[in-house]
Design an enzyme around this catalytic site. Structure first.
Site, PDB file in Angstrom:
ATOM      1  N   ARG A 113      -3.398  12.219   2.869  1.00  0.00           N
ATOM      2  CA  ARG A 113      -3.309  10.995   1.617  1.00  0.00           C
ATOM      3  C   ARG A 113      -3.788  11.511   0.713  1.00  0.00           C
ATOM      4  NH1 ARG A 113      -5.107   5.813   1.896  1.00  0.00           N
ATOM      5  NH2 ARG A 113      -4.589   5.697  -0.582  1.00  0.00           N
TER       6      ARG A 113
ATOM      7  N   ASP B 187      -2.327  -2.399  12.726  1.00  0.00           N
ATOM      8  CA  ASP B 187      -3.605  -1.959  11.048  1.00  0.00           C
ATOM      9  C   ASP B 187      -4.011  -3.314  11.689  1.00  0.00           C
ATOM     10  OD1 ASP B 187      -4.531  -1.855   8.515  1.00  0.00           O
ATOM     11  OD2 ASP B 187      -3.344  -2.872   7.401  1.00  0.00           O
TER      12      ASP B 187
ATOM     13  N   GLN C 151      -0.299   5.102   1.050  1.00  0.00           N
ATOM     14  CA  GLN C 151      -0.240   5.323   2.226  1.00  0.00           C
ATOM     15  C   GLN C 151       1.012   5.397   3.009  1.00  0.00           C
ATOM     16  OE1 GLN C 151      -3.710   4.933   3.615  1.00  0.00           O
ATOM     17  NE2 GLN C 151      -2.465   6.077   5.776  1.00  0.00           N
TER      18      GLN C 151
ATOM     19  N   CYS D 164      -3.763   3.024   9.223  1.00  0.00           N
ATOM     20  CA  CYS D 164      -4.047   3.400   8.154  1.00  0.00           C
ATOM     21  C   CYS D 164      -5.310   3.755   8.166  1.00  0.00           C
ATOM     22  CB  CYS D 164      -3.828   3.252   7.141  1.00  0.00           C
ATOM     23  SG  CYS D 164      -4.529   1.128   6.702  1.00  0.00           S
TER      24      CYS D 164
ATOM     25  N   HIS E 212       0.702  -1.364  -0.074  1.00  0.00           N
ATOM     26  CA  HIS E 212       0.045  -0.478  -0.278  1.00  0.00           C
ATOM     27  C   HIS E 212       1.116   1.229   0.069  1.00  0.00           C
ATOM     28  CE1 HIS E 212      -3.471   2.607   0.241  1.00  0.00           C
ATOM     29  NE2 HIS E 212      -3.641   1.893   0.832  1.00  0.00           N
TER      30      HIS E 212
END
Ligand code: CP
Ligand code: NVA
Length: 302
Positions: free
Chosen positions: A285, A217, A132, A257, A129
């Protein structure tokens, strides 16, 4: 000419990564300017999985820059009916200026990129990712300055986010402590390539000692919903709570995230507490991806 893609953080040099972070902060400060470098340009966004932040940040970023974004889901396009990726990539890239994909399989994005005539951006795969991490690193730099030489601790699943943290450690020169349950470690080939940047610990408390940033996460990522019960058992000792934050430096930050599950991977006290910067991280972001879009699309012959 082969376009410049952003599939992995390793596609960037260390200098490029740092300059994207700095540029993102400048764009954030100048948010209300009428700078529109992507006037008339179109970003296609293909989402095989759900999204709030990724979709809205890319769509808003294109709009701020004078361009536009198309939301495409396999359900509503021929991709969902089995049109070959190669054909789809050639066709879609002949009509737009950039393509962002969020897919189950990482290979879908790499195959798409091989056949695309415009830059392809990885908006999350099962493996990585990277977008991120642009935002996470921007957030760290804004709160604490350069992350070089610092210690970051990853607690929980050795998943796509963990892999991108390993890549960020390699490019930005920090050490990543990892505490993951057996059976949920990051992929060995990604760990091996990182050399001394990565260290493993048996418990979250041991990993968090002397850390400058604690990250976690969800225990079950998108597509792993059926594993939720078994993962709750495997990860029960891997919650980021006040005890874990107390083991880190006093000025350590907490990031996630999002979306988060309070009471599972992180306690409400931590995620809603004074060391948490999750909402700056989410907002970044937008700014980080505007810097990325500018980097990939400006000065490109059309
Ligand atoms: N963090 C993140 O990628 O959020 P979304 O799934 O909402 O895009
Ligand atoms: N690891 C999570 C990240 C969500 C942004 C997932 O893949 O679902």
């Amino acid at each position: 000419m082969t376009p410049r893609h952003f599939i992995s953080l390793l596609d960037l040099s260390s200098d490029e990564f740092r300059s994207l972070i700095n540029r993102a902060s400048v764009l954030k400060i100048n948010r209300d300017s009428d700078y529109q470098p992507l006037k008339g340009q179109v970003l296609a966004m293909i989402f095989e999985k759900s999204s709030t932040r990724t979709r809205i940040s890319f769509e808003s970023g294109m709009s701020h820059f004078g361009g536009s974004a198309l939301f495409l889901s396999p359900r509503d396009t021929q991709l969902g009916r089995g049109e070959p990726l190669q054909d789809s990539a050639r066709v879609i890239s002949s009509m737009v200026d950039c393509i962002m994909l969020r897919t189950d399989k990482h290979e879908t994005v790499t195959t798409f990129a091989q056949h695309s005539s415009v830059p392809v951006i990885n908006g999350l795969t099962d493996l990585q990712h990277p977008c991120q991490l642009l935002a996470d690193m921007q957030t760290y730099f804004e709160h604490r300055g350069d992350i070089k030489g610092k210690t970051v601790t990853w607690i929980g699943d050795g998943n796509n986010m963990c892999h991108s943290y390993i890549h960020a450690a390699m490019r930005l020169g920090f050490v990543l402590n990892i505490a993951s349950p057996q059976g949920y470690l990051p992929l060995p080939e990604i760990v091996e390539a990182a050399g001394d940047c990565v260290r493993f610990f048996d418990t979250p408390l041991a990993a968090a000692q002397n850390s400058d940033l604690i990250v976690t996460d969800v225990w079950a990522s998108m597509g792993q919903e059926e594993e939720q019960n078994q993962r709750e058992i495997a990860f029960k000792d891997y919650q980021v709570n006040a005890e874990v934050m107390n083991a880190a430096h006093d000025d350590a930050l907490f990031m996630h995230c999002l979306p988060a599950h309070r009471g599972e991977e992180v306690s409400a006290e931590v995620i809603d507490g004074s060391q948490s910067v999750i909402f700056d991280e989410a907002e970044n972001r937008l700014h980080a991806q505007k810097a990325l879009l500018e980097f990939l699309l400006c000065k490109r012959p059309r």
